[in-house]
Design an enzyme around this catalytic site. Structure first.
Site, short mmCIF file in Angstrom:
data_model
loop_
_atom_site.label_atom_id
_atom_site.label_comp_id
_atom_site.label_asym_id
_atom_site.label_seq_id
_atom_site.Cartn_x
_atom_site.Cartn_y
_atom_site.Cartn_z
N GLU A 244 18.23 21.89 31.90
CA GLU A 244 16.26 21.19 33.00
C GLU A 244 16.22 22.30 33.72
OE1 GLU A 244 15.94 18.65 36.74
OE2 GLU A 244 17.78 18.12 35.21
N ARG B 28 8.01 22.68 39.22
CA ARG B 28 7.60 23.52 39.97
C ARG B 28 7.68 25.31 40.17
NH1 ARG B 28 13.00 22.00 42.77
NH2 ARG B 28 14.70 23.46 42.57
N THR C 14 12.05 18.39 38.08
CA THR C 14 11.37 17.73 39.41
C THR C 14 9.55 17.63 38.46
OG1 THR C 14 12.16 19.27 40.09
CG2 THR C 14 10.76 19.18 41.60
N LYS D 9 19.41 9.60 38.05
CA LYS D 9 19.93 11.06 38.16
C LYS D 9 19.41 10.38 40.18
CE LYS D 9 17.18 15.88 40.36
NZ LYS D 9 16.93 16.54 40.28
#
Length: 185
Positions: free
Chosen positions: A34, A38, A62, A122
């Site tokens: 993942e 960011r 994110t 999540k």
């Protein structure tokens, strides 16, 4: 051993770092990554990682809005993860047929995820919001939900988490650190 059940949270400072991190994950039997959206290099890192490591399941994390989601998907991300639930991101992922794992820790957020057609969420940050105990309590009214706890999950407690049938996978940056430490030996 649990490679398919681990989704490492990968934060790359440079595009080149992917050629250290992804081989280390693979070497540790982990085939998911993942890549956090960011950093300035995330989009390009995803694009190159998907091309250079086609055997891996590379997604974007994110992702907090539709613009980021569109960029991540255009780069080839195979799944999208958010720290919270974005209806805009959910809609885009549904339209594109790409798995979306929204961050949900409250009954209201989980109900919204279900309403939007999602059954895997999540649970972040797991260590702050009560970990396994909290997820077990939430699973009573939401038996269809599976969780990806992230935050405070590592090699020391992974077995405890994965022993529960409502855990879809576990995530965290600790898995990157552990794989890198083994790789550099």
């Amino acid at each position: 051993m649990y490679g398919d059940k681990i989704i490492p949270v990968v934060t790359l400072k440079t595009v080149e770092e992917r050629n250290e991190v992804l081989p280390a994950l693979k070497n540790d039997g982990i085939m998911n990554a993942e890549i956090c959206f960011r950093t300035d290099c995330a989009e390009e890192a995803i694009r190159l990682s998907v091309k250079e490591y086609p055997e891996m399941n590379v997604g974007a994390g994110t992702v907090i809005n539709g613009e980021q989601c569109k960029k991540a998907l255009a780069a080839g991300a195979k799944f999208i993860v958010s720290p919270g639930l974005s209806e805009e991101v959910a809609k885009i992922c549904k339209e594109k047929g790409v798995p979306y794992y929204p961050g949900c820790v409250t009954p209201t957020e989980i109900m919204k995820a279900i309403e939007l057609g999602f059954t895997v969420v999540k649970f972040f940050p797991a260590n702050v919001y009560g970990g396994l105990k909290a997820m077990k309590a939430l699973s009573a009214p939401f038996p269809q939900i599976k969780f990806i706890p992230t935050g405070g999950v590592d090699g020391g407690n992974i077995e405890e988490y994965l022993a529960w049938d409502k855990i879809y996978a576990v995530g965290g940056s600790s898995f990157v650190k552990e794989a890198m430490a083994k790789w550099q030996k």
